[in-house]
Design a protein around this motif. Structure first.
Motif, short mmCIF file in Angstrom:
data_model
loop_
_atom_site.label_atom_id
_atom_site.label_comp_id
_atom_site.label_asym_id
_atom_site.label_seq_id
_atom_site.Cartn_x
_atom_site.Cartn_y
_atom_site.Cartn_z
N SER A 71 7.30 1.57 -5.88
CA SER A 71 6.01 0.96 -5.56
C SER A 71 6.17 -0.43 -4.96
O SER A 71 5.26 -0.94 -4.30
CB SER A 71 5.14 0.88 -6.83
OG SER A 71 5.69 -0.02 -7.77
N PHE A 72 7.34 -1.04 -5.17
CA PHE A 72 7.64 -2.35 -4.58
C PHE A 72 8.61 -2.25 -3.39
O PHE A 72 9.07 -3.27 -2.88
CB PHE A 72 8.21 -3.29 -5.64
CG PHE A 72 7.20 -3.78 -6.62
CD1 PHE A 72 6.42 -4.90 -6.35
CD2 PHE A 72 6.99 -3.11 -7.82
CE1 PHE A 72 5.47 -5.34 -7.25
CE2 PHE A 72 6.04 -3.55 -8.73
CZ PHE A 72 5.28 -4.66 -8.45
N GLY A 73 8.92 -1.03 -2.99
CA GLY A 73 9.75 -0.82 -1.82
C GLY A 73 11.22 -1.12 -2.01
O GLY A 73 11.94 -1.34 -1.02
N PHE B 140 8.47 -8.75 -10.31
CA PHE B 140 7.13 -8.21 -10.47
C PHE B 140 7.17 -6.78 -11.01
O PHE B 140 6.30 -6.38 -11.79
CB PHE B 140 6.38 -8.27 -9.13
CG PHE B 140 5.78 -9.61 -8.86
CD1 PHE B 140 4.51 -9.93 -9.33
CD2 PHE B 140 6.49 -10.57 -8.16
CE1 PHE B 140 3.97 -11.18 -9.09
CE2 PHE B 140 5.95 -11.82 -7.92
CZ PHE B 140 4.69 -12.13 -8.38
N ALA B 141 8.15 -6.01 -10.61
CA ALA B 141 8.32 -4.68 -11.17
C ALA B 141 8.57 -4.76 -12.68
O ALA B 141 8.04 -3.95 -13.46
CB ALA B 141 9.48 -3.96 -10.48
N GLU C 184 3.93 -20.11 -8.03
CA GLU C 184 4.24 -19.94 -6.60
C GLU C 184 4.75 -18.53 -6.29
O GLU C 184 5.87 -18.33 -5.81
CB GLU C 184 5.26 -20.99 -6.15
CG GLU C 184 4.81 -22.43 -6.29
CD GLU C 184 3.68 -22.79 -5.32
OE1 GLU C 184 3.36 -21.97 -4.43
OE2 GLU C 184 3.11 -23.89 -5.47
N PRO C 185 3.94 -17.52 -6.53
CA PRO C 185 4.40 -16.13 -6.37
C PRO C 185 4.74 -15.73 -4.94
O PRO C 185 5.46 -14.75 -4.73
CB PRO C 185 3.22 -15.30 -6.90
CG PRO C 185 2.04 -16.18 -6.73
CD PRO C 185 2.54 -17.57 -6.99
N PHE C 186 4.22 -16.47 -3.94
CA PHE C 186 4.46 -16.10 -2.54
C PHE C 186 5.55 -16.93 -1.88
O PHE C 186 5.81 -16.74 -0.68
CB PHE C 186 3.17 -16.25 -1.74
CG PHE C 186 1.97 -15.62 -2.40
CD1 PHE C 186 1.92 -14.26 -2.63
CD2 PHE C 186 0.90 -16.40 -2.82
CE1 PHE C 186 0.83 -13.67 -3.25
CE2 PHE C 186 -0.19 -15.83 -3.43
CZ PHE C 186 -0.25 -14.47 -3.65
N ALA C 187 6.18 -17.79 -2.63
CA ALA C 187 7.18 -18.70 -2.05
C ALA C 187 8.33 -17.91 -1.40
O ALA C 187 8.94 -17.04 -2.03
CB ALA C 187 7.74 -19.63 -3.12
N ASN C 188 8.58 -18.20 -0.13
CA ASN C 188 9.72 -17.64 0.63
C ASN C 188 9.63 -16.13 0.82
O ASN C 188 10.65 -15.48 1.09
CB ASN C 188 11.05 -18.00 -0.06
CG ASN C 188 11.22 -19.49 -0.22
OD1 ASN C 188 10.97 -20.26 0.71
ND2 ASN C 188 11.64 -19.92 -1.40
N LEU C 189 8.43 -15.56 0.71
CA LEU C 189 8.26 -14.14 0.94
C LEU C 189 7.71 -13.89 2.34
O LEU C 189 6.90 -14.67 2.84
CB LEU C 189 7.30 -13.52 -0.09
CG LEU C 189 7.76 -13.49 -1.54
CD1 LEU C 189 6.72 -12.80 -2.40
CD2 LEU C 189 9.11 -12.81 -1.69
N ASP C 190 8.13 -12.79 2.96
CA ASP C 190 7.60 -12.44 4.27
C ASP C 190 6.23 -11.77 4.12
O ASP C 190 5.72 -11.60 3.00
CB ASP C 190 8.58 -11.55 5.03
CG ASP C 190 8.87 -10.22 4.31
OD1 ASP C 190 8.10 -9.83 3.41
OD2 ASP C 190 9.89 -9.58 4.64
N LYS D 52 2.03 -9.04 0.96
CA LYS D 52 0.99 -8.03 0.82
C LYS D 52 1.20 -7.17 -0.44
O LYS D 52 0.24 -6.84 -1.14
CB LYS D 52 0.98 -7.13 2.06
CG LYS D 52 0.46 -7.80 3.31
CD LYS D 52 -1.04 -7.95 3.30
CE LYS D 52 -1.76 -6.64 3.47
NZ LYS D 52 -3.25 -6.83 3.55
N LEU D 53 2.45 -6.82 -0.72
CA LEU D 53 2.74 -6.03 -1.92
C LEU D 53 2.33 -6.78 -3.18
O LEU D 53 1.74 -6.21 -4.11
CB LEU D 53 4.23 -5.69 -1.97
CG LEU D 53 4.73 -4.58 -1.04
CD1 LEU D 53 6.25 -4.48 -1.12
CD2 LEU D 53 4.09 -3.24 -1.39
N ILE D 54 2.66 -8.07 -3.22
CA ILE D 54 2.32 -8.89 -4.40
C ILE D 54 0.81 -9.04 -4.53
O ILE D 54 0.26 -8.97 -5.64
CB ILE D 54 3.01 -10.26 -4.31
CG1 ILE D 54 4.53 -10.10 -4.27
CG2 ILE D 54 2.58 -11.14 -5.49
CD1 ILE D 54 5.11 -9.27 -5.39
#
Length: 223
Positions: free
Chosen positions: A102-104, A126-127, A141-147, A152-154
């Motif tokens: 589910s998180f790829g 997160f999994a 900061e859950p989105f830090a350094n994420l593409d 979108k998954l988070i």
């Protein structure tokens, strides 16, 4: 009712300065609350106080029996398994394959964690949270350094947890990625509470308090 209450919480910093200055706030189940502000506002520190990982110097914190789980900005130190599969088994995950898929990151299920990228480690964190029993989820900061794809998954995961009536408390300066989904905004600056209100009421104060929005409208502030 399960809830979290912070009342007049103060944390002393260096040279007599206050890192948090008499902060009060309440958090409820089924609510997505965003703690935001410029650098050194006290966002992460307040989250740590709520999670119990930071001692307060004064004030009160009541969790009323709520079960909390906390994810720091850099979660690597909290991942104790040797592989992604082992990490989820530590949380008694019944179906590690489906959870990772589910998180790829199913293809990395038996890869040593030391070989995973920072993005894969964040998604694995997160999994792992998905397998924990909690009332409130605290994210730093859950989105830090994420593409874009990982972000979108988070976001999908966060909204799913909200629909499950979990309480979510997120500390982030990246308001343009999540504000459209938020129920309340707690705006901090230099350890002080500036405003605690609905997103549309807080937005006019962003620019003057060091938060850039790029002139986006509220409904546009998502990825």
């Amino acid at each position: 009712m399960v809830k979290i209450e912070v009342e007049d919480v103060t944390v002393k910093g260096l040279v007599g300065q206050l890192s948090l200055d008499q902060i009060s706030a309440k958090f409820n189940l089924g609510e997505l609350a965003l703690i935001t502000g410029p650098a050194a506002a006290g966002k992460s520190l307040l989250l740590k106080v709520i999670s119990g990982r930071q001692k307060k110097d004064s004030g009160r914190l009541n969790c009323w029996g709520a079960k909390l789980c906390y994810l720091p900005e850099q979660p690597q130190a909290y991942l104790l398994g040797e592989t992604a599969r082992q990490q989820l088994l530590l949380a008694s995950c019944k179906d590690p394959e489906a959870t990772l898929d589910s998180f790829g990151i199913l293809g990395q299920i038996d890869c040593p964690l030391r070989l995973l990228s920072s993005t894969s480690l964040k998604l694995l964190s997160f999994a792992y949270l998905s397998s924990l029993d909690s009332d409130f989820i605290l994210l730093d900061e859950p989105f830090a350094n994420l593409d874009y794809h990982a972000t979108k998954l988070i976001l999908q995961w966060i909204n799913a947890k909200k629909k499950q009536k979990k309480g979510l408390i997120i500390a982030s300066k990246e308001v343009e990625k999540i504000l459209a989904h938020v129920d309340r905004v707690i705006l901090l600056k230099e350890g002080r509470l500036i405003l605690d209100a609905l997103p549309e009421r807080v937005m006019p104060y962003f620019e003057t308090h060091g938060i850039r929005t790029g002139n986006l409208k509220l409904k546009e502030m998502t990825w």
